[in-house]
Design a protein around this motif. Sequence first.
Motif, PDB file in Angstrom:
ATOM      1  N   ALA A 243       8.589   3.661   8.928  1.00 32.61           N
ATOM      2  CA  ALA A 243       7.456   3.007   8.267  1.00 32.61           C
ATOM      3  C   ALA A 243       7.813   1.576   7.902  1.00 32.61           C
ATOM      4  N   ARG A 244       9.025   1.397   7.423  1.00 31.64           N
ATOM      5  CA  ARG A 244       9.422   0.052   7.041  1.00 31.64           C
ATOM      6  C   ARG A 244       9.453  -0.858   8.256  1.00 31.64           C
ATOM      7  N   LEU A 245      10.024  -0.360   9.328  1.00 36.86           N
ATOM      8  CA  LEU A 245      10.087  -1.168  10.540  1.00 36.86           C
ATOM      9  C   LEU A 245       8.695  -1.503  11.028  1.00 36.86           C
ATOM     10  N   LYS A 246       7.839  -0.498  10.996  1.00 35.88           N
ATOM     11  CA  LYS A 246       6.482  -0.728  11.479  1.00 35.88           C
ATOM     12  C   LYS A 246       5.801  -1.786  10.638  1.00 35.88           C
ATOM     13  N   ARG A 247       6.031  -1.690   9.335  1.00 41.36           N
ATOM     14  CA  ARG A 247       5.380  -2.676   8.480  1.00 41.36           C
ATOM     15  C   ARG A 247       5.851  -4.074   8.821  1.00 41.36           C
ATOM     16  N   LYS A 248       7.135  -4.184   9.051  1.00 39.86           N
ATOM     17  CA  LYS A 248       7.661  -5.503   9.391  1.00 39.86           C
ATOM     18  C   LYS A 248       7.046  -6.002  10.678  1.00 39.86           C
ATOM     19  N   LEU A 249       6.944  -5.117  11.649  1.00 36.59           N
ATOM     20  CA  LEU A 249       6.348  -5.506  12.922  1.00 36.59           C
ATOM     21  C   LEU A 249       4.907  -5.922  12.738  1.00 36.59           C
ATOM     22  N   ASP A 250       4.191  -5.167  11.934  1.00 40.98           N
ATOM     23  CA  ASP A 250       2.780  -5.521  11.710  1.00 40.98           C
ATOM     24  C   ASP A 250       2.656  -6.878  11.083  1.00 40.98           C
ATOM     25  N   GLU A 251       3.516  -7.124  10.110  1.00 39.58           N
ATOM     26  CA  GLU A 251       3.430  -8.430   9.457  1.00 39.58           C
ATOM     27  C   GLU A 251       3.725  -9.529  10.450  1.00 39.58           C
ATOM     28  N   LYS A 252       4.736  -9.270  11.244  1.00 36.24           N
ATOM     29  CA  LYS A 252       5.092 -10.279  12.233  1.00 36.24           C
ATOM     30  C   LYS A 252       3.932 -10.526  13.186  1.00 36.24           C
ATOM     31  N   GLU A 254       0.780 -10.012  12.690  1.00 44.14           N
ATOM     32  CA  GLU A 254      -0.349 -10.711  12.065  1.00 44.14           C
ATOM     33  C   GLU A 254      -0.081 -12.185  11.934  1.00 44.14           C
ATOM     34  N   SER A 255       1.130 -12.516  11.518  1.00 44.00           N
ATOM     35  CA  SER A 255       1.433 -13.943  11.375  1.00 44.00           C
ATOM     36  C   SER A 255       1.358 -14.622  12.724  1.00 44.00           C
ATOM     37  N   PHE A 256       1.782 -13.896  13.748  1.00 40.47           N
ATOM     38  CA  PHE A 256       1.711 -14.426  15.103  1.00 40.47           C
ATOM     39  C   PHE A 256       0.272 -14.728  15.486  1.00 40.47           C
ATOM     40  N   GLN A 257      -0.595 -13.752  15.157  1.00 42.84           N
ATOM     41  CA  GLN A 257      -1.990 -13.920  15.542  1.00 42.84           C
ATOM     42  C   GLN A 257      -2.625 -15.088  14.811  1.00 42.84           C
ATOM     43  N   THR A 258      -2.338 -15.147  13.518  1.00 48.19           N
ATOM     44  CA  THR A 258      -2.989 -16.224  12.768  1.00 48.19           C
ATOM     45  C   THR A 258      -2.495 -17.582  13.211  1.00 48.19           C
ATOM     46  N   ARG A 259      -1.244 -17.571  13.673  1.00 48.45           N
ATOM     47  CA  ARG A 259      -0.709 -18.870  14.067  1.00 48.45           C
ATOM     48  C   ARG A 259      -1.315 -19.341  15.381  1.00 48.45           C
ATOM     49  N   TYR A 260      -1.517 -18.421  16.282  1.00 42.97           N
ATOM     50  CA  TYR A 260      -1.885 -18.836  17.620  1.00 42.97           C
ATOM     51  C   TYR A 260      -3.325 -18.551  17.991  1.00 42.97           C
ATOM     52  N   SER A 261      -4.038 -17.931  17.074  1.00 40.02           N
ATOM     53  CA  SER A 261      -5.431 -17.665  17.430  1.00 40.02           C
ATOM     54  C   SER A 261      -6.238 -18.936  17.238  1.00 40.02           C
TER      55      SER A 261
END
Lengths: 263, 544
Positions: A243-252, A254-261
């Motif tokens: 769960a922790r890993l998944k959360r980190k991946l999700d955050e990553k 999302e930040s990726f999307q917001t940066r490049y969308s």
Amino acid sequence: MRSFHPGASKAPMKFRMPTAENFVPIRLDLDIDGQRFKDAFTWNPNDPDSEVNNFAKRTVKDLKLPPTFVTQIAQSIQTQLAEFHSYEGQEMHIKEKIVPLKIDLRVNNTVIRDQFLWDISNLESDPEEFARTFCKDLDIGDPEVGPAIAVSIREQLYEIATQSISSARETRVGKKGRRGADIVANSFVFCSKAGNTVDLGKLFGSKGSVIRKRKEWYLYEPIVDILSNEEVGALDAREELNARLKRKLDEKEESFQTRYSHG
Amino acid sequence: MPPSSEGSDLADRELYSIPSSASWFRWDDIDDTERRCLPEFFDGSSTSRNPRVYKEYRDFIISKYREDPTKCITFTEIRKSMIGDVGYLHKVFLFLEKWGLINFGVKVPKISVEDAGPKVVVEEGPPADVQVVPACIPQRKLVGMASSVGGENGFKLPPLTSYSDVFGDWLPKRGLVCGICGDQSAAGGYESLQDGVMVCSKCSKNNSQADGRTTEDSNHQVDDDAKAEGSANNVISAWTDAETLLLLEAVLKHGDDWALIAQHVRTKSKLDCIARLIQLPFGEHILGSINGTCANSNLITQATDVKKQSLINEPPQELIKTDLHIQTDEKDLVEEPMAERPLKRRCLPSFVHVADSLIKQVAGFSTVAGAQIATAAADAAIVALCSENISARKHFSINKYGENDLLYTNNDHNSGLKIEDQDMELHKQTVVSEKSLSATAFQVRAAIATALGAVAARAKLLADQEEREIELLMASIIEVQLRKIQCKIKHFEELESMMEHEYTLLQKVKESTLEEWVTVLQQAFQAGIPRWSDDELPKPFTTM
């Protein structure tokens, strides 16, 4: 026999859970300050909003959680309810669909694995009754298992129901595309264990047989496993890590999307 | 026994009690009560629910319950066997239960799961069709039962003998094990073969067909012993490698004499030795070859030249196993082993003739590999062996001479060979038995080495050939691909040239059209027509 479908395309109706009681499955999975709280239950969407807060307060008090959880819990429940309500105005097209539902969960020491067929056009279906019968027949001692099964069934039904909403189909891909992808929304077919689509007409028509082949019985048989405490501990630890890993991946992500969308 | 299908005799009917209120129930019909209580199957509201479907569900549930009426059947046990929405299935189930057609008068036990013990079901259990069905289930009458609900017993595969069976240790207290198929519980009882091994009735039939050699070369000495100890106990300790080795040595040395063999392998009884030998991969082969040569010895009584002729003329296929197919064009090689045999036969009568059968194998291999290769291999083997052991040289020198003679000339050396034989005879008779034994051993080793060499050479050739073939095929594939590409390129080039051609034509047409336009305009001006606006100028000309 594709030409003759009694009651095939029912008139589209307002969105609701395809069960006797129009209850919503709610799932909570919060991690605040290193403390994790997981829960899943059924909620009556017609309850007043005040109930949400009461429930949150009561839960925190009973489980002796830090008070920061109250708002988090309430918020999470309300978000999910709001989502449910947002579907309510829309029309959904339930065709006759018999889908396989799967149960694969662990409640405390009990591991349950099962699969069975569910007719989602049957608006009188009752996941709670199914869960009750399940626990009674298999003599399951843990009282938390039944509700867990019922919630799992509801979640799968909820997924299918939301997928059958016509307007929401386009926005399906992004968030929910990952899970629930194995539910095929084709009319008159359902997926058997190997993923082969089986023609309903053939099975239920004159030449087929609704008695399953003996060699496939074991696939649809429930498996109940009682784990020892060490195994439970190990599994808990692994889930938390995941769960922790998944959360980190999700955050990553999302930040990726917001940066490049694009705007 | 699968349950009888519909319409068979009444004698099989069993009585089941149902409440009188359910007397409307009929196997081959659907009553109004059912239609009333379960309308969703009869109102045509869906393809998955119709009367036929309902009847199948109902019949199946009731039949399943009646397999064991003393036990309460649960919904969870039965839903896995039916296809359909579990909600409706549950409804049918509850309906039947309410009317007493199932679970009537059966007290609900605390634990009623068919699959497992208390609560735990092992995940990786065997699939249902391999479960042992208790034999006490009597044959039930299932009138109206769909034929799809077939026999009760799952399909049971015959046991396979595996490596572990052969080389693994015998488990003590295992009961009678069939020597051939490893079946422990053969229903037809056991019979003992001539070799004194217990085989189940099935295998004994097969055995007598396949193993023609054992039946015709039967060794009757062993029969009595085996039969006397037929139902011997099987509390055996495991066979260790050392014991197996001793057994093999003993077999090579003593042949069929089980008493001596058992003596040699001190820790095992006669019967054990026999059984163990059968279990080993080539055990029967050794036995068979031993028996075979016993039969052969009866035939080889004449002088060598007569023998040789007879051997050459009729390859001894009746005597040896069919897998040694000696071709007539390889008869010079045949002579070599056959000639050796009479030498050995006469001079070393007391020794085991496993070597002979190996020689036969060498002959077989040689025929496969080719004459030249085999001779080269034989020479190489003997040279190697001689270089290894000096005493062999002396022994082989005579043989080698004899061999060479045999190889290069065909039938003209009968006399020569006779002389050789007599020499050999003298030589052998003066030799101490140990030396003879070692000679035999050397011969055996030479033979084995020859065989191996021949086969190895052949294999290498095959491998080389395969490689070359592969290269050839690869090359041809690549060539084809290249040609394909070339064709494509040519095609495109053609297209390109065509396009260019058309382009030039097009340009010319354009120019000519423009000229015409200009001429028309000029004429128009000359005629005095006012100039019209530019936006009527056709597009292609403006974008030129």
